[in-house]
Design a protein around this motif. Structure first.
Motif, PDB file in Angstrom:
ATOM      1  N   VAL A  38       0.859  -1.183   0.000  1.00 32.66           N
ATOM      2  CA  VAL A  38       0.000   0.000   0.000  1.00 32.66           C
ATOM      3  C   VAL A  38       0.900   1.241   0.000  1.00 32.66           C
ATOM      4  O   VAL A  38       1.620   1.494   0.967  1.00 32.66           O
ATOM      5  CB  VAL A  38      -0.961   0.008   1.205  1.00 32.66           C
ATOM      6  CG1 VAL A  38      -1.892   1.215   1.133  1.00 32.66           C
ATOM      7  CG2 VAL A  38      -1.771  -1.286   1.246  1.00 32.66           C
ATOM      8  N   LYS A  40      -0.248   4.411  -1.035  1.00 33.51           N
ATOM      9  CA  LYS A  40      -1.083   5.614  -1.188  1.00 33.51           C
ATOM     10  C   LYS A  40      -0.429   6.802  -0.479  1.00 33.51           C
ATOM     11  O   LYS A  40       0.456   6.618   0.364  1.00 33.51           O
ATOM     12  CB  LYS A  40      -2.480   5.337  -0.621  1.00 33.51           C
ATOM     13  CG  LYS A  40      -2.500   4.999   0.857  1.00 33.51           C
ATOM     14  CD  LYS A  40      -3.863   4.423   1.271  1.00 33.51           C
ATOM     15  CE  LYS A  40      -3.877   4.089   2.754  1.00 33.51           C
ATOM     16  NZ  LYS A  40      -5.061   3.284   3.134  1.00 33.51           N
ATOM     17  N   TYR A  44       2.779   6.976   2.233  1.00 33.06           N
ATOM     18  CA  TYR A  44       2.687   7.487   3.601  1.00 33.06           C
ATOM     19  C   TYR A  44       3.786   8.530   3.844  1.00 33.06           C
ATOM     20  O   TYR A  44       4.412   8.590   4.913  1.00 33.06           O
ATOM     21  CB  TYR A  44       2.802   6.365   4.640  1.00 33.06           C
ATOM     22  CG  TYR A  44       1.717   5.288   4.609  1.00 33.06           C
ATOM     23  CD1 TYR A  44       1.144   4.862   3.424  1.00 33.06           C
ATOM     24  CD2 TYR A  44       1.273   4.674   5.779  1.00 33.06           C
ATOM     25  CE1 TYR A  44       0.164   3.872   3.399  1.00 33.06           C
ATOM     26  CE2 TYR A  44       0.300   3.682   5.779  1.00 33.06           C
ATOM     27  CZ  TYR A  44      -0.245   3.283   4.582  1.00 33.06           C
ATOM     28  OH  TYR A  44      -1.193   2.296   4.552  1.00 33.06           O
ATOM     29  N   LEU A  86      -7.998   2.016  -4.075  1.00 31.45           N
ATOM     30  CA  LEU A  86      -8.866   1.610  -2.963  1.00 31.45           C
ATOM     31  C   LEU A  86     -10.068   2.528  -2.774  1.00 31.45           C
ATOM     32  O   LEU A  86     -11.095   2.121  -2.246  1.00 31.45           O
ATOM     33  CB  LEU A  86      -8.064   1.584  -1.659  1.00 31.45           C
ATOM     34  CG  LEU A  86      -6.925   0.563  -1.575  1.00 31.45           C
ATOM     35  CD1 LEU A  86      -6.041   0.870  -0.370  1.00 31.45           C
ATOM     36  CD2 LEU A  86      -7.471  -0.846  -1.500  1.00 31.45           C
ATOM     37  N   PHE A 166     -13.389  -7.504  -1.509  1.00 28.33           N
ATOM     38  CA  PHE A 166     -12.613  -7.156  -0.312  1.00 28.33           C
ATOM     39  C   PHE A 166     -13.409  -6.337   0.689  1.00 28.33           C
ATOM     40  O   PHE A 166     -14.488  -5.821   0.386  1.00 28.33           O
ATOM     41  CB  PHE A 166     -11.315  -6.428  -0.693  1.00 28.33           C
ATOM     42  CG  PHE A 166     -11.473  -4.963  -1.082  1.00 28.33           C
ATOM     43  CD1 PHE A 166     -11.997  -4.590  -2.312  1.00 28.33           C
ATOM     44  CD2 PHE A 166     -11.067  -3.955  -0.204  1.00 28.33           C
ATOM     45  CE1 PHE A 166     -12.119  -3.247  -2.664  1.00 28.33           C
ATOM     46  CE2 PHE A 166     -11.184  -2.609  -0.547  1.00 28.33           C
ATOM     47  CZ  PHE A 166     -11.709  -2.251  -1.777  1.00 28.33           C
ATOM     48  N   ASN A 205      -5.285  -6.074   6.369  1.00 26.69           N
ATOM     49  CA  ASN A 205      -4.358  -4.943   6.327  1.00 26.69           C
ATOM     50  C   ASN A 205      -3.129  -5.357   7.146  1.00 26.69           C
ATOM     51  O   ASN A 205      -3.023  -6.529   7.540  1.00 26.69           O
ATOM     52  CB  ASN A 205      -5.035  -3.677   6.871  1.00 26.69           C
ATOM     53  CG  ASN A 205      -5.607  -3.883   8.269  1.00 26.69           C
ATOM     54  OD1 ASN A 205      -5.472  -4.949   8.863  1.00 26.69           O
ATOM     55  ND2 ASN A 205      -6.248  -2.863   8.793  1.00 26.69           N
ATOM     56  N   THR A 206      -2.235  -4.453   7.420  1.00 33.11           N
ATOM     57  CA  THR A 206      -1.053  -4.823   8.201  1.00 33.11           C
ATOM     58  C   THR A 206      -1.456  -5.418   9.549  1.00 33.11           C
ATOM     59  O   THR A 206      -0.968  -6.484   9.939  1.00 33.11           O
ATOM     60  CB  THR A 206      -0.149  -3.595   8.455  1.00 33.11           C
ATOM     61  OG1 THR A 206       0.272  -3.047   7.213  1.00 33.11           O
ATOM     62  CG2 THR A 206       1.080  -3.985   9.275  1.00 33.11           C
ATOM     63  N   ARG A 221      -3.047  -6.513   2.182  1.00 30.50           N
ATOM     64  CA  ARG A 221      -2.799  -5.113   1.793  1.00 30.50           C
ATOM     65  C   ARG A 221      -1.894  -4.532   2.880  1.00 30.50           C
ATOM     66  O   ARG A 221      -2.353  -4.085   3.934  1.00 30.50           O
ATOM     67  CB  ARG A 221      -4.125  -4.362   1.680  1.00 30.50           C
ATOM     68  CG  ARG A 221      -5.086  -4.987   0.646  1.00 30.50           C
ATOM     69  CD  ARG A 221      -6.343  -4.149   0.446  1.00 30.50           C
ATOM     70  NE  ARG A 221      -7.024  -3.847   1.675  1.00 30.50           N
ATOM     71  CZ  ARG A 221      -8.016  -4.576   2.214  1.00 30.50           C
ATOM     72  NH1 ARG A 221      -8.470  -5.656   1.605  1.00 30.50           N
ATOM     73  NH2 ARG A 221      -8.567  -4.202   3.351  1.00 30.50           N
ATOM     74  N   PHE A 222      -0.605  -4.607   2.598  1.00 35.46           N
ATOM     75  CA  PHE A 222       0.410  -4.302   3.605  1.00 35.46           C
ATOM     76  C   PHE A 222       0.813  -2.833   3.489  1.00 35.46           C
ATOM     77  O   PHE A 222       1.436  -2.430   2.515  1.00 35.46           O
ATOM     78  CB  PHE A 222       1.608  -5.226   3.347  1.00 35.46           C
ATOM     79  CG  PHE A 222       2.604  -5.296   4.465  1.00 35.46           C
ATOM     80  CD1 PHE A 222       2.237  -5.720   5.733  1.00 35.46           C
ATOM     81  CD2 PHE A 222       3.933  -4.973   4.237  1.00 35.46           C
ATOM     82  CE1 PHE A 222       3.171  -5.815   6.758  1.00 35.46           C
ATOM     83  CE2 PHE A 222       4.876  -5.069   5.263  1.00 35.46           C
ATOM     84  CZ  PHE A 222       4.495  -5.491   6.524  1.00 35.46           C
ATOM     85  N   GLY A 223       0.394  -2.039   4.454  1.00 34.82           N
ATOM     86  CA  GLY A 223       0.665  -0.604   4.400  1.00 34.82           C
ATOM     87  C   GLY A 223       1.698  -0.192   5.426  1.00 34.82           C
ATOM     88  O   GLY A 223       2.908  -0.227   5.180  1.00 34.82           O
ATOM     89  N   ILE A 224       1.226   0.156   6.604  1.00 34.56           N
ATOM     90  CA  ILE A 224       2.095   0.761   7.622  1.00 34.56           C
ATOM     91  C   ILE A 224       3.310  -0.107   7.956  1.00 34.56           C
ATOM     92  O   ILE A 224       4.380   0.412   8.304  1.00 34.56           O
ATOM     93  CB  ILE A 224       1.264   1.103   8.901  1.00 34.56           C
ATOM     94  CG1 ILE A 224       1.963   2.124   9.779  1.00 34.56           C
ATOM     95  CG2 ILE A 224       0.898  -0.143   9.684  1.00 34.56           C
ATOM     96  CD1 ILE A 224       1.943   3.531   9.264  1.00 34.56           C
TER      97      ILE A 224
HETATM   98  C1  LIG Z   1      -4.812   2.217   3.888  1.00 33.84           C
HETATM   99  C2  LIG Z   1      -5.480   0.912   3.674  1.00 33.84           C
HETATM  100  C3  LIG Z   1      -4.797  -0.290   3.919  1.00 33.84           C
HETATM  101  C4  LIG Z   1      -3.430  -0.337   4.575  1.00 33.84           C
HETATM  102  O1  LIG Z   1      -3.586  -0.195   5.965  1.00 33.84           O
HETATM  103  P1  LIG Z   1      -2.323  -0.316   6.945  1.00 33.84           P
HETATM  104  O2  LIG Z   1      -2.920  -0.173   8.302  1.00 33.84           O
HETATM  105  O3  LIG Z   1      -1.417   0.815   6.618  1.00 33.84           O
HETATM  106  O4  LIG Z   1      -1.714  -1.643   6.695  1.00 33.84           O
HETATM  107  C5  LIG Z   1      -5.412  -1.466   3.568  1.00 33.84           C
HETATM  108  N1  LIG Z   1      -6.652  -1.474   3.032  1.00 33.84           N
HETATM  109  C6  LIG Z   1      -7.355  -0.345   2.803  1.00 33.84           C
HETATM  110  C7  LIG Z   1      -8.709  -0.425   2.206  1.00 33.84           C
HETATM  111  C8  LIG Z   1      -6.802   0.882   3.132  1.00 33.84           C
HETATM  112  O5  LIG Z   1      -7.501   2.002   2.924  1.00 33.84           O
END
Ligand SMILES: *Cc1c(COP(=O)(O)O)cnc(C)c1O
Length: 375
Positions: A38, A40, A44, A86, A166, A205-206, A221-224
């Protein structure tokens, strides 16, 4: 926005840490599970293109962004992996997304009809992910009738390729699982109504992944976590333990540009909210709230040389002042936010100080600050 390359202030991003965080996560995945990075909001605040390229080298199978422009930026940079937007993209841009091979999120049946109008006769195919609102109250299908109507519309469609189904969790970062479980149950219900066969069913998510929530999710969906930050995000709360080792990637650095002596009764900054009670050395740092370092940081201790020094007086738009314990030369290094969790100015501590989450502290760092990449 012009990044300021002629002032000593920058966001430093440790791409080695980014790579390591993603590789750790990939090792932790279940067989067959994929990682979508992720990136976006300019990854970050870390720099979308650089982070995305590093993510590819670390084994990411695809990307998630928030808006179509972010997807197009990655395509222009040569990223060929799947990219999912997303957020809700206006349906009038369906063809633009299709031409660029970007996957869009479907929030409701109305959107699907509008997108179909845009695509009919173009010969283009749009890849889509159906969003389920399982309890976030944000976007996605929330009634059976509408979801079934969308499925009927998609059944014989050659305009849409249903790539995903999702949902997004509201509280996967909490030790209390009650709401999380209700969302899983609600999502499973919608999954049971499917008439089409998405390639990827995804929920994690994370937080859901690194706190071992153990639900089926074809991709994470690996973000933070990419950025090495623990998703437990309640201000001032103790972090939950993550299943993988995370290494923070971001630090925010500058230098002293002036050091001067002030005397008893002299004020510092707008409104003179700080008044010296004796002779004091004040250092000036050339960053301020216009860089995303908000005024609430007044009083926070940042590292100057080897000392932690309080920010005194109000933070200005472009400058801030610190009280120094002893004379230090102009050019002394200042670390406003440290990537070392053992230091008191780490990003989590900084976020706690201003009553927010580290996600927000990182995202606020403005484009005026150049990003410098270390490997
Ligand atoms: C931002 C987001 C993520 C990532 O979330 P993290 O907590 O950063 O891992 C995953 N899915 C969706 C739909 C998001 O908006």
């Amino acid at each position: 926005m012009i990044p300021g390359i002629h002032r000593p202030a920058a966001v430093r991003v440790d791409l080695g840490a980014v790579k390591q965080n993603i590789e750790q996560e990939i090792k932790h995945l279940e067989p067959g599970q994929k990682l979508f990075a992720v990136v976006k909001a300019n990854a970050y605040g870390h720099g979308a293109v650089q982070v995305a390229k590093t993510a590819v080298s670390a084994g990411a199978a695809g990307f998630c962004v928030a808006i179509l422009d972010e997807a197009l930026e990655l395509r222009r940079a040569g990223i060929v992996q799947p990219i999912l937007v997303l957020g809700v993209t206006p349906a009038k841009y369906a063809a633009l997304a299709a031409v660029n091979g970007v996957s869009l999120t479907v929030p409701d049946v109305e959107w699907l009809k509008k997108a179909a109008e845009q695509l009919t006769g173009t010969g283009l195919q749009l890849k889509i992910h159906l969003a389920i609102d399982s309890g976030m109250g944000r976007i996605g299908f929330s009634t059976d009738d509408e979801f079934i109507a969308a499925n009927d519309l998609l059944l014989d469609s050659d305009t849409f390729v249903v790539e995903g189904l999702f949902t997004h969790f509201a509280s996967a970062d909490s030790s209390n699982d009650t709401y999380f479980k209700s969302q899983v149950a609600r999502f499973n219900h919608f999954q049971s109504l499917l008439k089409v066969h998405p390639k990827w069913i995804h929920l994690d998510n994370t937080a859901a992944s690194v706190f071992n929530k153990k639900i089926h999710s074809d991709l994470v969906r690996f973000g933070i976590g990419i950025y090495g930050l623990n998703p437990s995000s309640n201000p001032a709360s103790a972090d939950l333990a993550t299943a993988i080792k995370l290494k923070p990637a971001l630090s925010f650095e500058s230098e002293l540009v002036q050091v001067h002596l002030i005397h008893q009764g002299q004020g510092v900054g707008y409104g003179s909210t700080y008044v010296a009670d004796g002779d004091q050395l004040i250092g000036t740092v050339p960053v301020g709230y216009a860089d995303g370092f908000i005024r609430k940081f007044q009083g926070f201790k940042i590292k100057v040389g080897t000392e932690f020094c309080p920010i005194v007086g109000r933070i200005c738009m472009d400058q801030l002042m610190v009280r120094l314990p002893h004379k230090m030369p102009v050019g002394t290094k200042v670390v406003l936010i440290s990537n070392n969790l053992a230091e008191p100015n780490n990003i989590k501590a900084a976020a706690d100080y201003v009553d927010t989450i580290h996600y927000e502290v990182a995202c606020l760092l403005d484009d005026r600050l150049p990003r410098i990449y270390d490997n």
